[in-house]
Write an enzyme that holds these catalytic residues in place. Structure first.
Site, PDB file in Angstrom:
ATOM      1  N   ASP A 146       0.837  -1.211   0.000  1.00  0.00           N
ATOM      2  CA  ASP A 146       0.000   0.000   0.000  1.00  0.00           C
ATOM      3  C   ASP A 146       0.868   1.255   0.000  1.00  0.00           C
ATOM      4  O   ASP A 146       0.351   2.375  -0.039  1.00  0.00           O
ATOM      5  CB  ASP A 146      -1.021  -0.013   1.148  1.00  0.00           C
ATOM      6  CG  ASP A 146      -0.379  -0.056   2.521  1.00  0.00           C
ATOM      7  OD1 ASP A 146       0.856  -0.198   2.623  1.00  0.00           O
ATOM      8  OD2 ASP A 146      -1.126   0.039   3.525  1.00  0.00           O
ATOM      9  N   SER A 147       2.197   1.063  -0.030  1.00  0.00           N
ATOM     10  CA  SER A 147       3.103   2.195  -0.274  1.00  0.00           C
ATOM     11  C   SER A 147       2.847   2.792  -1.645  1.00  0.00           C
ATOM     12  O   SER A 147       3.355   3.874  -1.957  1.00  0.00           O
ATOM     13  CB  SER A 147       4.560   1.742  -0.164  1.00  0.00           C
ATOM     14  OG  SER A 147       4.778   0.595  -0.974  1.00  0.00           O
TER      15      SER A 147
ATOM     16  N   LYS B 163      -1.210  -9.313   3.022  1.00  0.00           N
ATOM     17  CA  LYS B 163      -0.396  -8.852   4.157  1.00  0.00           C
ATOM     18  C   LYS B 163      -1.247  -7.882   4.954  1.00  0.00           C
ATOM     19  O   LYS B 163      -1.983  -7.084   4.375  1.00  0.00           O
ATOM     20  CB  LYS B 163       0.881  -8.171   3.681  1.00  0.00           C
ATOM     21  CG  LYS B 163       1.705  -7.590   4.838  1.00  0.00           C
ATOM     22  CD  LYS B 163       3.127  -7.241   4.426  1.00  0.00           C
ATOM     23  CE  LYS B 163       3.286  -5.907   3.757  1.00  0.00           C
ATOM     24  NZ  LYS B 163       2.832  -4.745   4.565  1.00  0.00           N
TER      25      LYS B 163
ATOM     26  N   GLU C 206      -1.184  -5.349   8.748  1.00  0.00           N
ATOM     27  CA  GLU C 206      -0.325  -4.761   9.787  1.00  0.00           C
ATOM     28  C   GLU C 206      -0.910  -5.015  11.173  1.00  0.00           C
ATOM     29  O   GLU C 206      -2.127  -5.044  11.341  1.00  0.00           O
ATOM     30  CB  GLU C 206      -0.189  -3.247   9.544  1.00  0.00           C
ATOM     31  CG  GLU C 206       0.530  -2.927   8.246  1.00  0.00           C
ATOM     32  CD  GLU C 206       0.762  -1.436   8.026  1.00  0.00           C
ATOM     33  OE1 GLU C 206       0.517  -0.625   8.956  1.00  0.00           O
ATOM     34  OE2 GLU C 206       1.205  -1.077   6.919  1.00  0.00           O
TER      35      GLU C 206
ATOM     36  N   GLU D 216       9.503  -4.135  10.193  1.00  0.00           N
ATOM     37  CA  GLU D 216       9.894  -2.849   9.589  1.00  0.00           C
ATOM     38  C   GLU D 216      10.357  -1.851  10.648  1.00  0.00           C
ATOM     39  O   GLU D 216       9.741  -1.709  11.710  1.00  0.00           O
ATOM     40  CB  GLU D 216       8.696  -2.247   8.823  1.00  0.00           C
ATOM     41  CG  GLU D 216       9.017  -0.848   8.280  1.00  0.00           C
ATOM     42  CD  GLU D 216       8.013  -0.296   7.287  1.00  0.00           C
ATOM     43  OE1 GLU D 216       7.020  -0.969   6.967  1.00  0.00           O
ATOM     44  OE2 GLU D 216       8.251   0.844   6.810  1.00  0.00           O
TER      45      GLU D 216
HETATM   46  O1  KIV Z   1       3.568  -1.106   1.562  1.00  0.00           O
HETATM   47  C1  KIV Z   1       4.730  -1.546   1.477  1.00  0.00           C
HETATM   48  O2  KIV Z   1       5.443  -1.324   0.495  1.00  0.00           O
HETATM   49  C2  KIV Z   1       5.221  -2.336   2.590  1.00  0.00           C
HETATM   50  C3  KIV Z   1       6.685  -2.677   2.602  1.00  0.00           C
HETATM   51  C4  KIV Z   1       7.478  -1.466   2.870  1.00  0.00           C
HETATM   52  C5  KIV Z   1       6.983  -3.775   3.526  1.00  0.00           C
HETATM   53  O3  KIV Z   1       4.494  -2.700   3.448  1.00  0.00           O
END
Ligand code: KIV
Length: 290
Positions: A67-68, A136, A138, A205
């Site tokens: 989600d980056s 994924k 968090e 992280e």
């Molecule tokens: O959103 C993302 O790119 C991430 C990575 C930095 C692990 O969660």
């Protein structure tokens, strides 16, 4: 192995030539750590587009549709505004552009925290619409019940502890975590809770190195570090960071290229050619047949 791609325009599928090896699976990733040892560290990079996936795929074990993309693709200030539809569209593109890596897609903020049922509905939507293999999410102990619920219902889950960017409004920023005893203890217990709940891997992280090492030792599944330690079971970076697309480089990023400079140079040369009418030249223009 050098691979080229032919785009099948009817399906938008990138067909690799020569025919590739079979795609890795989630169990292949999980099995890379056995009895606490990972002989070959896992390689993960972020990918958001089909072409980017094509270029990264053969070098990676996992492509993360992170989600980056909020900051990297959409110019948003944080990951908080990201939607399920955004993640599903980019994940589908990455699946179409890859044949080897396991594709993992981030669950966006607000689509999984309310209950395990909410998380299942969101995860099922992401996997059905994109073809990605896993999600994924968090959070640590607070998410353990959800991780177990999803894992028992056919959704492989990668956890994410330490600095969790979706919690930026609680954390107040992106500083490294684990400097106090309380914070350090929580990171290790969060990782253990996710491991016991069935996470197949855990991203650690932005954590001080000794805590990343302790968490890695404490769990049976592989850990994947970013701003953590070379002794994690694998590493991930945001691809645009390691390519040098941005002026600001976080301390934990190693830049492998200076793509921003290359793009700037090419754009300046193009602009100069257009303004001086050097482009298009005879090679780039069509003339009537004699
Ligand atoms: O959103 C993302 O790119 C991430 C990575 C930095 C692990 O969660």
């Amino acid at each position: 192995m050098s691979t080229t791609f032919k785009l099948d325009t009817s399906t938008s599928r990138a067909n690799p030539t020569p025919q590739p090896m079979r795609r890795l699976t989630v169990p292949n990733i999980r099995e890379r750590k056995s009895d606490g040892v990972t002989h070959e560290p896992l390689v993960m990079l972020t990918a958001y587009t089909a072409r980017q996936a094509q270029l990264l795929d053969a070098h990676c074990d996992i492509l993360l549709v992170g989600d980056s993309l909020a900051q990297v693709i959409y110019g948003l200030p944080t990951t908080v505004p990201v939607t399920l539809e955004m993640m599903a569209n980019h994940a589908a593109a990455v699946v179409r552009g890859s044949y080897h890596s396991v594709v993992v897609v981030d669950m966006p903020f607000g689509t999984y925290e309310a209950s395990p049922q909410q998380a299942f509905e969101s995860a099922a939507y992401l996997l059905k619409t994109s073809g990605a293999a896993a999600v994924k999410l968090e959070g640590g102990t607070a998410m353990a019940e959800t991780v177990a619920f999803l894992s028992e219902r056919g959704v492989p889950v990668m956890g994410h502890v330490g600095l969790t960017p979706q919690a930026v409004n609680i954390l107040g920023g992106y500083a490294a975590r684990g400097r106090s005893d309380a914070e350090a203890g929580k990171i290790v217990s969060d990782a253990k809770a996710l491991d016991e709940a069935g996470a197949f891997a855990i991203v650690i992280e932005g954590v001080v190195e000794p805590i990343a090492i302790e968490a890695t030792r404490a769990v049976s599944c592989p850990t994947i570090g970013i701003g953590a330690s070379a002794r994690c079971d694998g590493q991930v970076l945001v691809t645009e960071d390691m390519l040098g697309m941005f002026e600001r480089v976080p301390r934990f990023v190693k830049r492998y290229e200076d793509i921003a400079a290359i793009i700037g140079k090419a754009a300046a040369a193009y602009a100069s050619d257009v303004r001086s009418r050097k482009f298009p030249g005879t090679d780039q223009t069509y003339q009537p047949k004699d």
